[in-house]
Design a protein around this motif. Structure first.
Motif, PDB file in Angstrom:
ATOM      1  N   LYS A  32       0.840  -1.215   0.000  1.00 44.57           N
ATOM      2  CA  LYS A  32       0.000   0.000   0.000  1.00 44.57           C
ATOM      3  C   LYS A  32       0.867   1.254   0.000  1.00 44.57           C
ATOM      4  O   LYS A  32       0.575   2.223  -0.695  1.00 44.57           O
ATOM      5  CB  LYS A  32      -0.892   0.032   1.238  1.00 44.57           C
ATOM      6  N   MET A  33       1.948   1.234   0.785  1.00 47.24           N
ATOM      7  CA  MET A  33       2.833   2.401   0.868  1.00 47.24           C
ATOM      8  C   MET A  33       3.575   2.630  -0.451  1.00 47.24           C
ATOM      9  O   MET A  33       3.729   3.765  -0.887  1.00 47.24           O
ATOM     10  CB  MET A  33       3.845   2.231   2.002  1.00 47.24           C
ATOM     11  N   LEU A  34       4.031   1.546  -1.073  1.00 48.34           N
ATOM     12  CA  LEU A  34       4.815   1.675  -2.297  1.00 48.34           C
ATOM     13  C   LEU A  34       3.976   2.019  -3.522  1.00 48.34           C
ATOM     14  O   LEU A  34       4.380   2.842  -4.336  1.00 48.34           O
ATOM     15  CB  LEU A  34       5.576   0.369  -2.574  1.00 48.34           C
ATOM     16  N   ARG A  35       2.850   1.357  -3.669  1.00 45.90           N
ATOM     17  CA  ARG A  35       2.069   1.495  -4.895  1.00 45.90           C
ATOM     18  C   ARG A  35       0.728   2.210  -4.719  1.00 45.90           C
ATOM     19  O   ARG A  35       0.020   2.407  -5.697  1.00 45.90           O
ATOM     20  CB  ARG A  35       1.819   0.117  -5.508  1.00 45.90           C
ATOM     21  N   HIS A  36       0.367   2.523  -3.495  1.00 45.60           N
ATOM     22  CA  HIS A  36      -0.935   3.145  -3.211  1.00 45.60           C
ATOM     23  C   HIS A  36      -2.074   2.310  -3.803  1.00 45.60           C
ATOM     24  O   HIS A  36      -3.008   2.826  -4.407  1.00 45.60           O
ATOM     25  CB  HIS A  36      -0.991   4.580  -3.722  1.00 45.60           C
ATOM     26  N   ASP A  37      -1.933   1.012  -3.639  1.00 39.36           N
ATOM     27  CA  ASP A  37      -2.886   0.048  -4.179  1.00 39.36           C
ATOM     28  C   ASP A  37      -3.134  -1.007  -3.108  1.00 39.36           C
ATOM     29  O   ASP A  37      -2.195  -1.504  -2.488  1.00 39.36           O
ATOM     30  CB  ASP A  37      -2.286  -0.599  -5.436  1.00 39.36           C
ATOM     31  N   ASP A  38      -4.390  -1.343  -2.860  1.00 44.62           N
ATOM     32  CA  ASP A  38      -4.721  -2.320  -1.818  1.00 44.62           C
ATOM     33  C   ASP A  38      -4.357  -3.748  -2.187  1.00 44.62           C
ATOM     34  O   ASP A  38      -4.106  -4.571  -1.311  1.00 44.62           O
ATOM     35  CB  ASP A  38      -6.216  -2.261  -1.472  1.00 44.62           C
ATOM     36  N   ASP A  39      -4.337  -4.062  -3.467  1.00 49.62           N
ATOM     37  CA  ASP A  39      -4.099  -5.433  -3.901  1.00 49.62           C
ATOM     38  C   ASP A  39      -2.792  -5.557  -4.661  1.00 49.62           C
ATOM     39  O   ASP A  39      -2.586  -4.880  -5.672  1.00 49.62           O
ATOM     40  CB  ASP A  39      -5.243  -5.919  -4.799  1.00 49.62           C
ATOM     41  N   ALA A  40      -1.946  -6.456  -4.198  1.00 49.53           N
ATOM     42  CA  ALA A  40      -0.718  -6.766  -4.932  1.00 49.53           C
ATOM     43  C   ALA A  40      -1.079  -7.675  -6.101  1.00 49.53           C
ATOM     44  O   ALA A  40      -2.037  -8.441  -6.025  1.00 49.53           O
ATOM     45  CB  ALA A  40       0.273  -7.458  -4.007  1.00 49.53           C
ATOM     46  N   PRO A  41      -0.308  -7.616  -7.165  1.00 51.80           N
ATOM     47  CA  PRO A  41      -0.635  -8.449  -8.327  1.00 51.80           C
ATOM     48  C   PRO A  41      -0.287  -9.918  -8.106  1.00 51.80           C
ATOM     49  O   PRO A  41       0.660 -10.252  -7.393  1.00 51.80           O
ATOM     50  CB  PRO A  41       0.240  -7.858  -9.435  1.00 51.80           C
ATOM     51  N   ASP A  42      -1.072 -10.773  -8.719  1.00 53.38           N
ATOM     52  CA  ASP A  42      -0.759 -12.193  -8.783  1.00 53.38           C
ATOM     53  C   ASP A  42       0.038 -12.433 -10.055  1.00 53.38           C
ATOM     54  O   ASP A  42      -0.010 -11.637 -10.991  1.00 53.38           O
ATOM     55  CB  ASP A  42      -2.042 -13.032  -8.843  1.00 53.38           C
TER      56      ASP A  42
END
Length: 88
Positions: A32-42
């Motif tokens: 979340k801190m690095l990409r400002h995204d709740d879901d990391a990619p699979d």
């Protein structure tokens, strides 16, 4: 097998579960801190690029390995303080 090593087996299993949950939460926060995204990619996420997928996997692996090492080391130290011997 040494008694301390035998005593550490159930502790090690429990610590493994705890470290997995802790590492998952740490990875989620780091992503979340690095990409400002709740879901990391699979790996099979078609909308995400190679770089993002590989970066997420490498970060997740590093966090899991580091967290496991810290938790395992702390558990072994606790067993030594209780039994007087290192469980290795």
């Amino acid at each position: 097998m040494k008694a301390s090593k035998l005593a550490y087996k159930p502790v090690g299993l429990a610590l493994g579960a705890v470290s997995g949950m802790l590492a998952g939460a740490l990875f989620k926060q780091a992503w979340k801190m690095l990409r400002h995204d709740d879901d990391a990619p699979d790996a099979t996420d078609e909308e995400r690029g190679w770089g993002e997928v590989v970066t997420a996997a490498a970060l997740q692996g590093a966090i899991f390995a580091g967290t496991k090492a810290v938790v395992d080391r702390a558990g072994a130290a606790a067993i030594r303080s209780l039994t007087g011997t290192w469980p290795g």
